[in-house]
Design an enzyme around this catalytic site. Sequence first.
Site, PDB file in Angstrom:
ATOM      1  CD  GLU A 178     -58.560 -22.075  -5.742  1.00 58.44           C
ATOM      2  OE1 GLU A 178     -58.781 -20.973  -5.189  1.00 58.44           O
ATOM      3  OE2 GLU A 178     -57.930 -22.995  -5.203  1.00 58.44           O
TER       4      GLU A 178
ATOM      5  CB  THR B 219     -46.247 -22.070  -8.459  1.00 59.68           C
ATOM      6  OG1 THR B 219     -46.579 -22.832  -7.301  1.00 59.68           O
ATOM      7  CG2 THR B 219     -46.489 -22.909  -9.706  1.00 59.68           C
TER       8      THR B 219
END
Length: 298
Positions: free
Chosen positions: A275, A40
């Site tokens: 998050e 990523t």
Amino acid sequence: MEPLLLIYNPTAGKGQLPDELAAVLDEFTKANWLVTAYPTQGKGDAARAARELGPRFHRVVCAGGDGTLSETVTGLMQLEKPPILGYIPFGSTNDCATTLHIPRVYKKAAALAGSDIPPLAWDIGTLNERPFVYVAAFGAFTEVAYDTPQDLKNTFGHLAYVMAGIASIPSIAPYHIKVEYDGNTLEDDFFYGMVCNTYSVGGMKNLPTDRVELDDGLFEVILVKKPVNIFEVGAALQSLLGQAPATTGSALISFHASDLKFTCDKPIPWTIDGEFGGKESVNEIVNCQRALTIIRGS
């Protein structure tokens, strides 16, 4: 050989994953998988990779922390026929690995992720249509997961979450919220709320839930009302940290639900899977029963 996509976060946890990558790939090859590895490139990239590349593969395995897993699930949830998911935990806390009984030894986790064990049909939640895999929460403790510096997480693991959460309590005011769930309604002042499908949150195990089933279409819901005195604060904290059983006392409410709506007179900041999950005055949470299949341990 069958095609497998490995989505991995090279910075997860203590950044050890790149050093272990050859051993992980070797486990997949031994299990007769032809692997495409994708590192990523930043926030949101795991979701994009899973969404765009996922349909080409028979299995998608993500390696990283719970955030990487959550992103990968977000991408897969946008597919009509998502492939089976595997998970190799490389994060600092790895709540999902605890819940899914996935080994913390990387080679063993890779062997499990590439195995032919029948997968679990896994409930996935959505907060305002945004997927989450194990928890959506507001109030005390919720800023901790994304505000705690990564080096502190790496050093202290779940203790960083607990320490920062306890330290933040004096600055947190309760929200007056109407909660509608499965035909029921309650309204009160709450300084903490959690909707989850897990055995562990921020490393805190033995959460005060009657039972946890990962495929029953039900969330475990925990709400802490505005405490009347310091003794109720202590009792609620002990229950949240698994040091005492949940009771029917005035500060702590625990129940199961499949669909919930939280209405407040001001926006409520939420976290999902550690998050930031947005800030709205009306928030709807839905259990998408058995939405994905994932390989888990025994």
